[in-house]
Design an enzyme around this catalytic site. Structure first.
Site, short mmCIF file in Angstrom:
data_model
loop_
_atom_site.label_atom_id
_atom_site.label_comp_id
_atom_site.label_asym_id
_atom_site.label_seq_id
_atom_site.Cartn_x
_atom_site.Cartn_y
_atom_site.Cartn_z
N HIS A 8 34.19 29.90 47.01
CA HIS A 8 33.03 29.02 47.09
C HIS A 8 33.46 27.56 47.24
O HIS A 8 34.01 26.97 46.31
CB HIS A 8 32.21 29.20 45.81
CG HIS A 8 30.98 28.37 45.74
ND1 HIS A 8 30.81 27.38 44.80
CD2 HIS A 8 29.86 28.38 46.49
CE1 HIS A 8 29.63 26.83 44.95
NE2 HIS A 8 29.02 27.41 45.97
N HIS B 213 28.90 19.90 51.37
CA HIS B 213 27.74 20.59 50.83
C HIS B 213 26.44 19.83 51.02
O HIS B 213 25.39 20.44 51.22
CB HIS B 213 27.96 20.84 49.34
CG HIS B 213 26.84 21.53 48.66
ND1 HIS B 213 25.79 20.86 48.07
CD2 HIS B 213 26.57 22.85 48.49
CE1 HIS B 213 24.94 21.73 47.56
NE2 HIS B 213 25.39 22.96 47.80
N GLU C 114 34.72 29.67 52.18
CA GLU C 114 33.40 29.19 52.59
C GLU C 114 33.44 27.77 53.16
O GLU C 114 34.16 26.91 52.66
CB GLU C 114 32.44 29.19 51.38
CG GLU C 114 31.03 28.85 51.81
CD GLU C 114 30.10 28.41 50.69
OE1 GLU C 114 30.57 27.92 49.64
OE2 GLU C 114 28.88 28.55 50.88
N GLU D 257 28.05 28.17 56.07
CA GLU D 257 26.64 27.98 55.70
C GLU D 257 26.05 26.78 56.42
O GLU D 257 26.53 25.66 56.28
CB GLU D 257 26.47 27.78 54.18
CG GLU D 257 24.99 27.59 53.85
CD GLU D 257 24.68 27.32 52.38
OE1 GLU D 257 25.58 27.44 51.53
OE2 GLU D 257 23.52 26.97 52.10
O1 G3P Z 1 26.39 29.85 50.01
C1 G3P Z 1 26.38 30.48 48.78
C2 G3P Z 1 26.22 29.42 47.79
O2 G3P Z 1 27.23 28.52 48.09
C3 G3P Z 1 24.88 28.78 47.92
O3 G3P Z 1 24.78 27.69 47.14
O4 G3P Z 1 24.43 25.30 46.97
O5 G3P Z 1 26.68 26.22 46.53
O6 G3P Z 1 25.80 26.12 48.85
P1 G3P Z 1 25.46 26.28 47.40
CA CA Z 2 27.26 27.39 50.19
#
Ligand code: G3P
Ligand code: CA
Length: 324
Positions: free
Chosen positions: A25, A67, A52, A157
């Site tokens: 993550h 992010h 990610e 993402e």
């Molecule tokens: O993408 C999975 C998770 O990362 C979603 O939450 O806010 O950490 O991007 P965030």
């Molecule tokens: Ca994410």
């Protein structure tokens, strides 16, 4: 003990159940500043299956790995470009060219307007790193794969598609497909997933753009079995918050909410977020309970973790066929 493990390994091979994926993550963000090269290298070395990338767009439409759509909490933009904020006081990646963004230094996430010494000190070893573009990160991961013989994948993402549509007038998903084609990233579940919270963006990728990359619908709120069936029409899986997976019943026992079962019945993968060492979902009181619940009781297909090394151990201890 060895005989027991061999028998277990044989069972796993025999049943054909693949080991759940360890998805780093924002990199190994429990150990290094999120989305820095240091965090990504550490995740790679710790045995993540996927790394990610959250992405937003710069003014000149470069995909930036970060992010937030704003810059002040994770970069030194306030020192380098003090006058470039909007009326709301925030600095937006969408207002900056890549040539400007690449001058910025990333740091541990801070609360706006008040640098937190406690947070700043968490990761001194990875401070001072520069922002990456998606294409830079893809080249890094590719290079590490080539030199190690591994095949660690990308897990991208799309952040804020609605915001970007208002800013630029088109869908960021479409531009992402163009970039991935240019970089020859294959639409293969072993190489690259695309994830998003905004349903419309994923539907557009599937319906209009005939996207072949596996799509993951992120979920932050309770979702009915009916909604899960709708998601199955355009996505390959769901990425729910861990809180949505289980609950405590009146006897204080942990039980499934039924979301994972509904998703599996609909043929969807389940990749929940985010496993952390010091912060557990509402229904769990330890990392061990979190790992055993999602891996053994719910049988998720993968999970996001800030601690890829602990995630790797948790998976390998339960699915001992994994080579590393
Ligand atoms: O993408 C999975 C998770 O990362 C979603 O939450 O806010 O950490 O991007 P965030
Ligand atoms: Ca994410």
């Amino acid at each position: 003990m060895l005989v027991f493990q061999m028998l277990l390994a044989f069972q796993v091979i025999g049943s054909g159940v693949p080991a759940p994926l360890v998805i780093a993550h924002r990199g190994a963000s429990g150990y290094a500043v999120e989305h820095t090269e240091a965090a990504k290298a550490m995740a790679f070395a710790q045995g993540a299956d996927f790394v990610e990338q959250d992405v937003v767009l710069s003014k000149d439409k470069q995909f930036i790995v970060t992010h937030d759509i704003t810059m002040e909490e994770t970069t030194d933009v306030e020192q380098v470009f003090p006058d470039r904020h909007r009326e709301d006081g925030s600095y937006y990646f969408a207002d900056f060219q890549w040539d400007e963004i690449k001058q910025l230094i990333m740091h541990e996430r801070t609360r706006r307007g008040s640098e937190s010494p406690a947070l700043e000190k968490r990761f001194p070893g990875s401070a001072g790193q520069r922002v990456l573009r998606l294409e830079d990160e893809i080249r890094l991961v590719r290079g590490w794969n080539e030199t190690t013989g591994k095949s660690v994948g990308l897990y991208i993402e799309l952040k804020g598609p609605s915001f970007h549509k208002k800013e630029f007038g088109s869908n960021m998903g479409e531009w992402l497909l163009t970039l991935l084609a240019k970089l020859e990233v294959q639409p293969d579940a072993n190489q690259c997933y695309i994830q998003c919270f905004e349903m419309q963006e994923l539907q557009d990728l599937h319906d209009r753009l005939d996207c072949k990359f596996p799509l993951i619908q992120l979920l932050g709120r309770p979702t009915s079995a009916e909604d899960v069936s709708k998601i199955a029409k355009y996505a390959k899986g769901i990425g729910p918050s861990l809180d949505l997976l289980m609950r405590r019943n009146e006897r204080g026992e942990i039980e499934s909410t039924g979301l994972v079962e509904a998703a599996h019945t609909a043929g969807l993968l389940v990749h929940p977020y985010t496993v952390r060492k010091h912060q557990q979902p509402r229904w769990s009181d330890s990392l061990e309970v979190t790992h055993s619940s999602i891996l053994q009781k719910l049988k998720v297909d993968g999970f996001f973790t800030d601690y890829p090394d602990l995630g790797r151990n948790a998976v390998d201890g339960r699915f001992p066929t994994k080579a590393n």
